[in-house]
Motif scaffolding. Structure first.
Motif, short mmCIF file in Angstrom:
data_model
loop_
_atom_site.label_atom_id
_atom_site.label_comp_id
_atom_site.label_asym_id
_atom_site.label_seq_id
_atom_site.Cartn_x
_atom_site.Cartn_y
_atom_site.Cartn_z
N MET A 1 -44.63 36.61 12.39
CA MET A 1 -44.81 37.83 13.05
C MET A 1 -43.66 38.80 12.58
O MET A 1 -43.89 39.49 11.74
CB MET A 1 -44.68 37.45 14.49
CG MET A 1 -45.04 38.70 15.48
SD MET A 1 -45.32 38.34 17.06
CE MET A 1 -46.45 39.46 17.62
N PHE A 2 -42.30 38.65 13.44
CA PHE A 2 -41.35 39.43 12.98
C PHE A 2 -40.20 38.37 12.47
O PHE A 2 -39.95 37.34 12.63
CB PHE A 2 -40.46 39.97 14.29
CG PHE A 2 -41.41 40.92 14.87
CD1 PHE A 2 -41.59 42.25 14.35
CD2 PHE A 2 -41.98 40.68 16.19
CE1 PHE A 2 -42.31 43.15 15.15
CE2 PHE A 2 -42.57 41.34 16.86
CZ PHE A 2 -42.92 42.75 16.19
N ASN A 3 -39.50 39.02 11.34
CA ASN A 3 -38.70 38.02 10.61
C ASN A 3 -37.49 38.57 10.61
O ASN A 3 -36.48 37.98 10.19
CB ASN A 3 -39.17 37.85 9.03
CG ASN A 3 -40.37 37.10 9.01
OD1 ASN A 3 -40.57 35.99 9.42
ND2 ASN A 3 -41.39 37.61 8.10
N LYS A 4 -37.16 39.97 11.12
CA LYS A 4 -35.80 40.28 11.09
C LYS A 4 -35.54 40.98 12.51
O LYS A 4 -36.04 42.04 12.91
CB LYS A 4 -35.65 41.55 10.07
CG LYS A 4 -34.08 41.82 10.06
CD LYS A 4 -34.05 42.72 8.65
CE LYS A 4 -32.55 43.03 8.57
NZ LYS A 4 -32.08 44.01 7.46
N ILE A 5 -34.90 40.06 13.41
CA ILE A 5 -34.78 40.30 14.88
C ILE A 5 -33.42 40.57 15.29
O ILE A 5 -32.62 39.81 15.07
CB ILE A 5 -35.42 39.17 15.88
CG1 ILE A 5 -36.91 38.75 15.21
CG2 ILE A 5 -35.51 39.26 17.54
CD1 ILE A 5 -37.45 37.44 15.88
N LEU A 6 -33.18 41.83 16.09
CA LEU A 6 -31.87 41.95 16.75
C LEU A 6 -31.96 41.88 18.20
O LEU A 6 -32.82 42.27 18.92
CB LEU A 6 -31.74 43.53 16.21
CG LEU A 6 -29.99 43.93 16.97
CD1 LEU A 6 -29.11 43.21 16.25
CD2 LEU A 6 -30.06 45.44 16.61
N LEU A 7 -31.21 40.78 18.75
CA LEU A 7 -31.08 40.66 20.13
C LEU A 7 -30.04 41.47 20.53
O LEU A 7 -28.71 40.76 20.04
CB LEU A 7 -31.23 39.10 20.18
CG LEU A 7 -30.73 38.63 21.69
CD1 LEU A 7 -31.89 39.13 22.81
CD2 LEU A 7 -30.70 37.04 21.72
N LYS A 21 -37.28 35.33 24.93
CA LYS A 21 -38.27 36.20 24.41
C LYS A 21 -37.91 36.09 22.82
O LYS A 21 -38.95 36.19 22.04
CB LYS A 21 -38.57 37.44 24.78
CG LYS A 21 -38.98 37.36 26.39
CD LYS A 21 -40.43 36.87 26.19
CE LYS A 21 -40.94 36.66 27.53
NZ LYS A 21 -42.47 35.92 27.62
N ALA A 22 -36.77 36.53 22.32
CA ALA A 22 -36.36 36.70 21.02
C ALA A 22 -36.51 35.33 20.23
O ALA A 22 -36.97 35.25 19.33
CB ALA A 22 -34.98 37.09 20.76
N GLY A 23 -36.43 34.32 20.89
CA GLY A 23 -36.73 32.81 20.23
C GLY A 23 -38.23 32.77 20.30
O GLY A 23 -38.60 32.15 19.21
N GLU A 24 -38.83 33.02 21.18
CA GLU A 24 -40.34 33.11 21.06
C GLU A 24 -40.89 33.53 19.62
O GLU A 24 -41.80 33.28 18.95
CB GLU A 24 -41.16 33.23 22.40
CG GLU A 24 -40.88 32.29 23.42
CD GLU A 24 -41.43 32.88 24.76
OE1 GLU A 24 -42.16 33.95 24.89
OE2 GLU A 24 -41.20 32.48 25.88
N LEU A 25 -40.47 34.97 19.78
CA LEU A 25 -40.94 35.70 18.45
C LEU A 25 -40.45 35.15 17.32
O LEU A 25 -41.30 34.94 16.10
CB LEU A 25 -40.47 37.16 18.82
CG LEU A 25 -40.81 38.11 19.58
CD1 LEU A 25 -39.95 39.30 19.82
CD2 LEU A 25 -41.95 38.32 19.26
N ALA A 26 -39.29 34.57 17.23
CA ALA A 26 -38.68 34.02 15.91
C ALA A 26 -39.58 32.60 15.72
O ALA A 26 -39.72 32.32 14.19
CB ALA A 26 -37.28 33.71 16.26
N GLN A 27 -39.99 31.91 16.59
CA GLN A 27 -40.65 30.88 16.56
C GLN A 27 -42.06 31.08 15.68
O GLN A 27 -42.71 30.18 15.11
CB GLN A 27 -41.02 29.81 17.58
CG GLN A 27 -39.83 29.30 18.27
CD GLN A 27 -39.89 28.49 19.46
OE1 GLN A 27 -40.65 28.91 20.28
NE2 GLN A 27 -39.14 27.60 19.74
N LYS A 28 -42.54 32.40 15.76
CA LYS A 28 -43.94 32.66 15.03
C LYS A 28 -43.77 33.28 13.87
O LYS A 28 -44.55 33.74 13.37
CB LYS A 28 -44.52 33.39 15.99
CG LYS A 28 -44.86 33.00 17.70
CD LYS A 28 -45.44 34.30 18.56
CE LYS A 28 -45.65 33.47 19.71
NZ LYS A 28 -46.14 34.38 20.69
N GLY A 29 -42.33 33.28 13.46
CA GLY A 29 -42.13 33.96 12.23
C GLY A 29 -41.78 32.93 11.22
O GLY A 29 -42.08 31.56 11.10
#
Length: 139
Positions: A1-7, A21-29
């Motif tokens: 999904m997202f591969n470059k996430i700023l928290l 939530k950032a962790g959940e997004l990262a797990q999908k990338g």
């Protein structure tokens, strides 16, 4: 999904939820590195030092807040790094997100300073308006 996430984090309760939530997004990338950004607000940093016993104590408190955020991601098996910036939190987060072309910014809906949010407007609102990428505001 997202591969470059700023928290964006200040160690508050809402920031910890944002980390989840950032962790959940990262797990999908594809195993992205989540960049945790903490902005030392120039306006409040002087009062932080005055209200504590020393500058060292202030640094220890800030480091502990970021460590808690990073531990949330570690428990989710998500790689992260911490970046500390100085300045206006909203402006610095937007500048970082846009300059380095993050794919998403994840931020808590409220931070540690409720009075500042009421008077100046929330950091999350400023980030949502200024970032060139999607912004996920977490309650």
């Amino acid at each position: 999904m997202f591969n470059k996430i700023l928290l964006a984090s200040d160690g508050s309760e809402h920031a910890i939820e944002a980390a989840r939530k950032a962790g959940e997004l990262a797990q999908k990338g594809n195993r992205p590195l989540v960049t945790i950004v903490y902005v030392v607000d120039i306006e409040t940093s002087k009062s932080d030092v005055i209200s504590s016993h020393s500058l060292t104590e202030v640094h220890m408190i800030r480091n502990q807040r970021m460590k808690e955020t990073q531990e949330v991601l570690e428990k989710m098996d998500v790689l992260s790094e911490i970046i500390v910036l100085k300045g206006n939190p909203g402006a610095e987060i937007v500048k970082k997100a846009n300059k380095e072309e993050y794919e998403v910014v994840v931020i808590g809906s409220r931070g540690l300073n409720a009075l500042q949010e009421m008077v100046l407007g929330s950091v999350s609102h400023r980030v949502a308006k200024g970032a060139n990428c999607p912004v996920l505001i977490v309650k």
